[in-house]
Design a protein around this motif. Structure first.
Motif, PDB file in Angstrom:
ATOM      1  N   ARG B 116       0.807  -1.215   0.000  1.00  0.00           N
ATOM      2  CA  ARG B 116       0.000   0.000   0.000  1.00  0.00           C
ATOM      3  C   ARG B 116       0.841   1.266   0.000  1.00  0.00           C
ATOM      4  O   ARG B 116       0.347   2.352  -0.255  1.00  0.00           O
ATOM      5  CB  ARG B 116      -0.944  -0.005   1.191  1.00  0.00           C
ATOM      6  CG  ARG B 116      -2.146  -0.902   0.926  1.00  0.00           C
ATOM      7  CD  ARG B 116      -3.111  -0.876   2.053  1.00  0.00           C
ATOM      8  NE  ARG B 116      -4.306  -1.644   1.722  1.00  0.00           N
ATOM      9  CZ  ARG B 116      -5.126  -2.132   2.637  1.00  0.00           C
ATOM     10  NH1 ARG B 116      -4.889  -1.919   3.923  1.00  0.00           N
ATOM     11  NH2 ARG B 116      -6.177  -2.796   2.259  1.00  0.00           N
ATOM     12  N   ASP B 117       2.100   1.161   0.325  1.00  0.00           N
ATOM     13  CA  ASP B 117       2.994   2.316   0.241  1.00  0.00           C
ATOM     14  C   ASP B 117       4.415   1.796   0.360  1.00  0.00           C
ATOM     15  O   ASP B 117       4.640   0.594   0.457  1.00  0.00           O
ATOM     16  CB  ASP B 117       2.686   3.349   1.339  1.00  0.00           C
ATOM     17  CG  ASP B 117       3.102   4.765   0.925  1.00  0.00           C
ATOM     18  OD1 ASP B 117       4.143   4.900   0.242  1.00  0.00           O
ATOM     19  OD2 ASP B 117       2.399   5.724   1.268  1.00  0.00           O
ATOM     20  N   MET B 118       5.376   2.723   0.345  1.00  0.00           N
ATOM     21  CA  MET B 118       6.759   2.354   0.601  1.00  0.00           C
ATOM     22  C   MET B 118       6.917   2.054   2.089  1.00  0.00           C
ATOM     23  O   MET B 118       6.057   2.388   2.908  1.00  0.00           O
ATOM     24  CB  MET B 118       7.683   3.505   0.212  1.00  0.00           C
ATOM     25  CG  MET B 118       7.627   3.868  -1.259  1.00  0.00           C
ATOM     26  SD  MET B 118       8.510   2.684  -2.270  1.00  0.00           S
ATOM     27  CE  MET B 118      10.194   3.087  -1.827  1.00  0.00           C
ATOM     28  N   ALA B 119       8.050   1.454   2.451  1.00  0.00           N
ATOM     29  CA  ALA B 119       8.255   1.065   3.851  1.00  0.00           C
ATOM     30  C   ALA B 119       8.205   2.277   4.777  1.00  0.00           C
ATOM     31  O   ALA B 119       7.639   2.221   5.872  1.00  0.00           O
ATOM     32  CB  ALA B 119       9.584   0.329   4.000  1.00  0.00           C
ATOM     33  N   PHE B 120       8.803   3.380   4.363  1.00  0.00           N
ATOM     34  CA  PHE B 120       8.859   4.580   5.208  1.00  0.00           C
ATOM     35  C   PHE B 120       8.273   5.761   4.432  1.00  0.00           C
ATOM     36  O   PHE B 120       9.024   6.539   3.827  1.00  0.00           O
ATOM     37  CB  PHE B 120      10.294   4.894   5.622  1.00  0.00           C
ATOM     38  CG  PHE B 120      10.999   3.753   6.289  1.00  0.00           C
ATOM     39  CD1 PHE B 120      10.574   3.273   7.520  1.00  0.00           C
ATOM     40  CD2 PHE B 120      12.095   3.157   5.693  1.00  0.00           C
ATOM     41  CE1 PHE B 120      11.221   2.206   8.139  1.00  0.00           C
ATOM     42  CE2 PHE B 120      12.755   2.098   6.301  1.00  0.00           C
ATOM     43  CZ  PHE B 120      12.317   1.620   7.528  1.00  0.00           C
ATOM     44  N   PRO B 121       6.959   5.931   4.475  1.00  0.00           N
ATOM     45  CA  PRO B 121       6.350   6.970   3.639  1.00  0.00           C
ATOM     46  C   PRO B 121       6.857   8.373   3.955  1.00  0.00           C
ATOM     47  O   PRO B 121       7.038   9.187   3.039  1.00  0.00           O
ATOM     48  CB  PRO B 121       4.864   6.838   3.960  1.00  0.00           C
ATOM     49  CG  PRO B 121       4.704   5.429   4.425  1.00  0.00           C
ATOM     50  CD  PRO B 121       5.966   5.104   5.154  1.00  0.00           C
ATOM     51  N   ARG B 122       7.095   8.673   5.210  1.00  0.00           N
ATOM     52  CA  ARG B 122       7.560  10.034   5.526  1.00  0.00           C
ATOM     53  C   ARG B 122       8.981  10.251   5.031  1.00  0.00           C
ATOM     54  O   ARG B 122       9.342  11.332   4.579  1.00  0.00           O
ATOM     55  CB  ARG B 122       7.467  10.290   7.028  1.00  0.00           C
ATOM     56  CG  ARG B 122       6.028  10.462   7.486  1.00  0.00           C
ATOM     57  CD  ARG B 122       5.958  10.808   8.949  1.00  0.00           C
ATOM     58  NE  ARG B 122       4.564  10.871   9.380  1.00  0.00           N
ATOM     59  CZ  ARG B 122       4.195  11.020  10.638  1.00  0.00           C
ATOM     60  NH1 ARG B 122       5.098  11.126  11.601  1.00  0.00           N
ATOM     61  NH2 ARG B 122       2.910  11.068  10.954  1.00  0.00           N
ATOM     62  N   VAL B 123       9.809   9.205   5.132  1.00  0.00           N
ATOM     63  CA  VAL B 123      11.166   9.308   4.590  1.00  0.00           C
ATOM     64  C   VAL B 123      11.095   9.540   3.080  1.00  0.00           C
ATOM     65  O   VAL B 123      11.889  10.280   2.505  1.00  0.00           O
ATOM     66  CB  VAL B 123      11.963   8.024   4.919  1.00  0.00           C
ATOM     67  CG1 VAL B 123      13.292   8.016   4.179  1.00  0.00           C
ATOM     68  CG2 VAL B 123      12.193   7.924   6.415  1.00  0.00           C
ATOM     69  N   ASN B 124      10.121   8.898   2.475  1.00  0.00           N
ATOM     70  CA  ASN B 124       9.913   9.064   1.048  1.00  0.00           C
ATOM     71  C   ASN B 124       9.628  10.538   0.716  1.00  0.00           C
ATOM     72  O   ASN B 124      10.218  11.112  -0.197  1.00  0.00           O
ATOM     73  CB  ASN B 124       8.721   8.193   0.649  1.00  0.00           C
ATOM     74  CG  ASN B 124       8.829   7.697  -0.765  1.00  0.00           C
ATOM     75  OD1 ASN B 124       9.913   7.709  -1.326  1.00  0.00           O
ATOM     76  ND2 ASN B 124       7.729   7.275  -1.321  1.00  0.00           N
ATOM     77  N   ALA B 125       8.716  11.139   1.488  1.00  0.00           N
ATOM     78  CA  ALA B 125       8.419  12.554   1.273  1.00  0.00           C
ATOM     79  C   ALA B 125       9.674  13.387   1.525  1.00  0.00           C
ATOM     80  O   ALA B 125       9.985  14.319   0.779  1.00  0.00           O
ATOM     81  CB  ALA B 125       7.289  13.004   2.201  1.00  0.00           C
ATOM     82  N   LEU B 126      10.417  13.016   2.557  1.00  0.00           N
ATOM     83  CA  LEU B 126      11.636  13.758   2.886  1.00  0.00           C
ATOM     84  C   LEU B 126      12.622  13.706   1.718  1.00  0.00           C
ATOM     85  O   LEU B 126      13.207  14.731   1.343  1.00  0.00           O
ATOM     86  CB  LEU B 126      12.285  13.179   4.145  1.00  0.00           C
ATOM     87  CG  LEU B 126      13.604  13.829   4.548  1.00  0.00           C
ATOM     88  CD1 LEU B 126      13.386  15.272   4.993  1.00  0.00           C
ATOM     89  CD2 LEU B 126      14.295  13.042   5.662  1.00  0.00           C
ATOM     90  N   SER B 127      12.793  12.526   1.123  1.00  0.00           N
ATOM     91  CA  SER B 127      13.788  12.429   0.057  1.00  0.00           C
ATOM     92  C   SER B 127      13.371  13.325  -1.109  1.00  0.00           C
ATOM     93  O   SER B 127      14.222  13.951  -1.750  1.00  0.00           O
ATOM     94  CB  SER B 127      13.998  10.980  -0.379  1.00  0.00           C
ATOM     95  OG  SER B 127      13.017  10.567  -1.292  1.00  0.00           O
ATOM     96  N   TYR B 128      12.062  13.438  -1.372  1.00  0.00           N
ATOM     97  CA  TYR B 128      11.641  14.331  -2.446  1.00  0.00           C
ATOM     98  C   TYR B 128      11.913  15.793  -2.093  1.00  0.00           C
ATOM     99  O   TYR B 128      12.517  16.538  -2.873  1.00  0.00           O
ATOM    100  CB  TYR B 128      10.150  14.151  -2.775  1.00  0.00           C
ATOM    101  CG  TYR B 128       9.692  15.224  -3.739  1.00  0.00           C
ATOM    102  CD1 TYR B 128      10.074  15.177  -5.071  1.00  0.00           C
ATOM    103  CD2 TYR B 128       8.954  16.320  -3.296  1.00  0.00           C
ATOM    104  CE1 TYR B 128       9.722  16.178  -5.950  1.00  0.00           C
ATOM    105  CE2 TYR B 128       8.594  17.328  -4.179  1.00  0.00           C
ATOM    106  CZ  TYR B 128       8.973  17.254  -5.503  1.00  0.00           C
ATOM    107  OH  TYR B 128       8.643  18.256  -6.365  1.00  0.00           O
TER     108      TYR B 128
END
Lengths: 318, 646
Positions: B116-128
């Protein structure tokens, strides 16, 4: 051939490299042609009628293809191995000059944006310093010691030898040999700042006797002014240019810029950029930054008479 | 205290879907926009931003091609040209090539993996956010006239303060460290997602190859980004605090820079092509109506390329006077590394031969990529040979090579991927007629520009020159290259136009317009916020084709499975066999990644002139601490509870 092409070699070191370059180039072209052919023929012969919806074309495994994959990769590996062995053989062959002849030794310093050469000799009085045009004897190996003056540059004479960098803090060595007389262009190839584009030089290969004569002439100091007028011109030159340039025989003794003792014996100015004509010389001295933006040679804003004095004097430096 | 809970299984009912939508939807409004952690939203933003940088880098290239079209031109000053070519390299390599793949991977990974999402969704937003901020940071220097002017490779001593007193290098050095944080956190996320978020049953031999490509690249990034970050940090110290890591007069070493840089930068080149090669490995077979030939061989070749890729960095340094023995070793590896590439090339070619290709725009981009890959491959093989490289090095031959690699193996698959996955992103098909025009214009323009450039290089034209004299044999070739460059640019613009036209008036796509086999095509286009209503169980490599292929490992079940609707949840599985292991509580949207990025930007802005702006850095540190507190503040709803709401 064009001046910087390396598709033809002109010396003992260049021959095996040129052969290897052509060899790998031909292998490469053959590989590209074969694979392109396979893809194009594959697409044309196997395609379904254009615009067919994908869902109407059945999905099927139709053979694993692993055998053919192995054949393709096997042939590729074989060709790669041969290329690797050929490469190693060439490295071994050109690693050092062929034994027998004592090489001429030149120490070359790359700086922003010109080349300084010192022809080394055990006898200190026979050490020659010059710039941007290096004469060498044909059919004799030349060992080159490379020094970096400021940033990294790369010494390259494509017709004779590949590149070696001049790196501050270390002395790199390379060698080359010209087997045919000629004027071979060289060029800095390591990006080194604003005038990287115009950091060329020439290697002029001559029969040994001619080379010895050149060396002897170059070791002479500049001719003393033959008239009081020229002496005045020399004074203007020393006053404005002497802090950076050397003219042996005069009191100009600067060492941060090219030695000009025999400037008129050179065919080019400003690191191979300009033909050595009176007009080009005057233009260059009048406003160096217009000719080579960023150059370390300052605009001296010489007056008309001063400029003409300096050029007149320089033109006596045969 | 244990929180054991066995998730319910079942099928999706309308009420359940409504509940899921409410749980997973991003809040509307500006705050929601800055807080979204939806991988699809982040993926699209990545792709959009990377294409902006592609356009910027493209315009820079065209300006340079005008300058180089004829000898001795003075459209640009040397310094302007130097900043342009350095910024062009920085943009294309760091701000386009990797982020575009991160964009596709961010969008597609959970859909391909059945999560349903990546393992660490907030980290994902952070990387963007970090990527955008680092890009803006680096371009701020360029806009101020202080762009990098020492090439993307940034060799010392020219990058030292003595030769480069402006802020140019400080912007670039700090920007690269900044961007490195984005790459690192993004890579960690991909690695953990690969290991733990694959659908039940998706053992590692059933993973799409694009996933393998991005996973491999991410592992490489984690290993090599520290090297370049360290190099740039040392340079920044040399420039601002008088250390002497690269200062020859105090015993520093210019070659230290080159080693640290290329230990990073060569693997990076593989990292920005392997995921794109994976796209071709996954998507080309769809148009050939058969599975990829040699799945296992291609996966192993991906891993082999990356492993060997760590051992070739010295081939950028063949001319630096290193001992011949060392050169021979690196030369050997640089030639051998072509073997795994040959595996991929033959696998693709055989997939065409043993399939029934349907010629679409996407197919044309993928099939032509095979040819461009081989051209970039053989020119790389030539530069791998030491004596030949002593000639080729730093000539336009290498410029031709790098562009066949980066455009041929990155941009062509990416645009093919855009045509392929656009229906999934948007629900609309891209226009095929305009698509074919864009392909042929791009393909012809690209080859007209860069194929003759090999010859320009063989005729000795050095790289990174702002102009060149006439009568060197390069005049006509350069004019042809400049014309080709503009034709190529028109082809890319046609693709962008196609995107806009298709968004407005494209044909409705439906869930699976290409009749493709993998999980992302099992849901509506565009996908719902929760991706999978029930979590699928996978029994083969091609869940949507397995009936037709007669795979005999059981049957994948897509519409019945774990129903997780107690807040945001997805299923965690074991690393190799992908057996269900744990219910993962996924975080809610949060502005913390954005705030953290603002704080980080302040830290780096202050470091530009540490003696005067240290207070900015101090404020940035406080903002970062605040953001981390918001981020990690314990929330009851993220705890695992025995009593589910059901």
């Amino acid at each position: 051939m064009t001046p910087l092409s390396y598709l033809t070699g002109y010396g003992t070191k260049a021959y095996p490299v040129t052969a290897l370059t052509w060899g790998l180039l031909i292998i490469s072209i053959v590989v590209v042609v074969i694979v392109t052919g396979l893809v194009v023929v594959g697409v044309i012969t196997r395609r379904v009628r254009p615009e067919t919806p994908l869902g109407e074309v059945p999905v099927d495994r139709r053979g694993s293809g692993l055998g053919l994959l192995g054949v393709g990769v096997g042939i590729s590996t074989f060709v790669l191995m041969i290329s690797a062995v050929w490469t190693m053989a060439v490295i071994a062959k050109i690693n050092a000059p062929p034994p027998g002849q004592k090489p001429l030794v030149i120490e070359i310093t790359g700086g922003q944006w010109w080349w300084k050469a010192r022809y080394l000799n055990d006898d200190a009085s026979k050490v020659l310093t010059t710039a941007d045009e290096f004469h060498i004897p044909v059919s004799r190996p030349v060992r080159i010691e490379l020094i970096g003056a400021d940033v990294i540059h790369s010494f390259w004479v494509p017709a004779l030898a590949g590149k070696t960098d001049t790196i501050p803090g270390q002395t790199n060595e390379t060698w080359l040999q010209a087997d045919k007389p000629g004027r071979y262009r060289g060029q800095c190839t390591q990006y080194c700042g604003e005038q990287h584009a115009h950091m060329a030089f020439y290697v002029i290969a001559e029969p040994p006797a001619q080379f010895e004569q050149w060396l002897k002439d170059q070791l002479q100091p500049a001719v003393a002014p033959t008239s009081p007028l020229i002496a005045q011109d020399e004074h203007v030159f020393v006053e404005h240019c002497g802090a950076c340039h050397t003219v042996r025989g005069s009191t100009a003794g600067g060492s941060v810029a090219p030695d000009l003792t025999h400037l008129m014996s050179r065919q080019t100015l400003a690191a191979g950029m300009l033909e050595n004509t009176p007009g080009a010389l005057a233009g260059w001295i009048a406003e160096p930054s217009a000719v080579k933006p960023g150059t370390k040679m300052p605009d001296l804003y010489l007056s008309g008479p001063q400029l003409s004095a300096v050029t007149t004097y320089l033109e006596t430096l045969k | 205290m244990t929180f054991e809970r066995v998730p319910a299984t079942g099928t999706a009912s309308p009420g359940y879907l409504e509940r899921l939508t409410k749980i997973w939807e991003t809040e509307p409004g500006i705050l929601g926009w800055f807080s979204s952690v939806d991988h699809k939203e982040i993926g699209i933003r990545y792709i959009f931003t990377a294409f902006i940088f592609l356009a910027l880098g493209g315009v820079e290239a065209l300006i340079m091609r005008v300058q180089l079209a004829r000898p001795d031109q003075h459209l640009l000053t040397p310094e302007q040209y130097d900043q342009l070519f350095s910024t062009h390299g920085m943009t294309m390599i760091f701000l386009y090539a990797m982020p575009i793949l991160s964009g596709f991977s961010n969008y597609l990974w959970p859909l391909l993996l059945g999560a349903r999402d990546m393992a660490f969704p907030r980290v994902n937003a952070l990387s963007y956010w970090l990527f955008v901020a680092a890009g803006i940071f680096m371009y701020t220097g360029f806009a101020m006239g202080a762009g990098p002017n020492d090439g993307w490779f940034n060799y010392v001593p020219y990058a030292n303060k003595e030769y480069n007193p402006g802020l140019n290098m400080d912007f670039y050095a700090l920007g690269m460290i900044f961007l490195g944080i984005s790459t690192t956190v993004g890579s960690v996320n991909f690695v953990v997602t690969f290991l733990r978020l694959r659908a039940p049953g998706m053992s590692i031999n059933r993973v799409p190859i694009m996933i393998w490509g991005t996973f491999t690249a991410s592992v490489a990034n984690i290993l090599v980004v520290p090297s370049v970050s360290l190099a740039f940090f040392l340079l920044w110290m040399d420039r601002n605090f008088g250390t002497h890591f690269f200062d020859v007069s105090a015993g520093g070493q210019p070659l230290l820079w080159q080693h640290l840089f290329w230990i990073f930068a060569h693997p990076w080149v593989y990292a920005i092509v392997l995921p794109a090669m994976g796209m071709v490995s996954d998507a080309l077979p769809v148009f050939c109506r058969r599975p990829l030939v040699g799945y296992t061989a291609v996966v192993l070749s991906t891993l082999a390329t990356m492993t060997l890729g760590f051992g070739v960095w010295v081939h950028h340094m063949f001319t630096t006077g290193l001992p011949t023995l060392a050169l021979s070793f690196f030369s050997g590896v640089s030639i051998i590394i072509a073997i795994p590439s040959a595996v991929a090339v033959f696998a693709w070619t055989l997939t065409i031969w043993l399939g029934r290709p349907v010629i679409t725009t996407a197919f044309l981009y993928f099939a032509s990529m095979i040819v461009l890959f081989v051209i970039g491959g053989v020119s790389g093989f030539m530069t791998g040979s030491v004596p030949v490289d002593w000639q080729l090095h730093d000539t336009y031959f290498v410029v031709a090579h790098i562009h066949y690699v980066l455009i041929g193996i990155n941009l062509f698959p990416v645009i093919g991927g855009l045509y392929f996955w656009f229906p999934k992103f948007s629900g609309k098909m891209m226009n095929e007629t305009l698509g074919k025009w864009s392909f042929w214009t791009s393909f012809i323009g690209f080859n007209v520009a860069f194929l003759p450039m090999h010859l320009t290089g063989l005729l000795g034209m050095p790289r990174r020159v702002y102009t060149y004299p006439a009568h060197m044999g390069w005049d006509t070739l350069n004019m042809v290259t400049s014309i080709g460059a503009f034709v190529f640019a028109i082809g890319i613009v046609l693709t962008f136009i196609n995107v806009l036209v298709s968004l407005r008036s494209g044909r409705i796509a439906g869930p699976n317009p290409w009749d493709a086999p993998t999980l992302e095509w099992s849901m509506s286009s565009p996908p719902p916020p929760y991706n999978f209503a029930v979590l699928p169980t996978v029994a083969s490599r091609h869940p949507l084709w397995e009936q037709r292929l007669g795979d005999s490992h059981g049957t994948s079940t897509l519409d019945e499975g774990f129903t997780l609707d107690d807040k945001r949840e997805t299923i965690g599985t074991t690393a190799l066999d992908s057996e269900p292991d744990v219910i993962l509580k996924m975080p809610f949207d949060s502005p913390a990644p954005f705030i953290l990025t603002v704080g980080t930007s302040l830290i780096f802005a202050g470091m530009l002139i540490p003696s005067r702006l240290w207070a900015v850095t101090a404020v940035g540190c406080l903002v970062v601490i605040a953001a981390i507190l918001i981020w990690l503040w314990p929330e009851r709803e993220l705890g695992q509870r025995v009593e589910s709401s059901q």
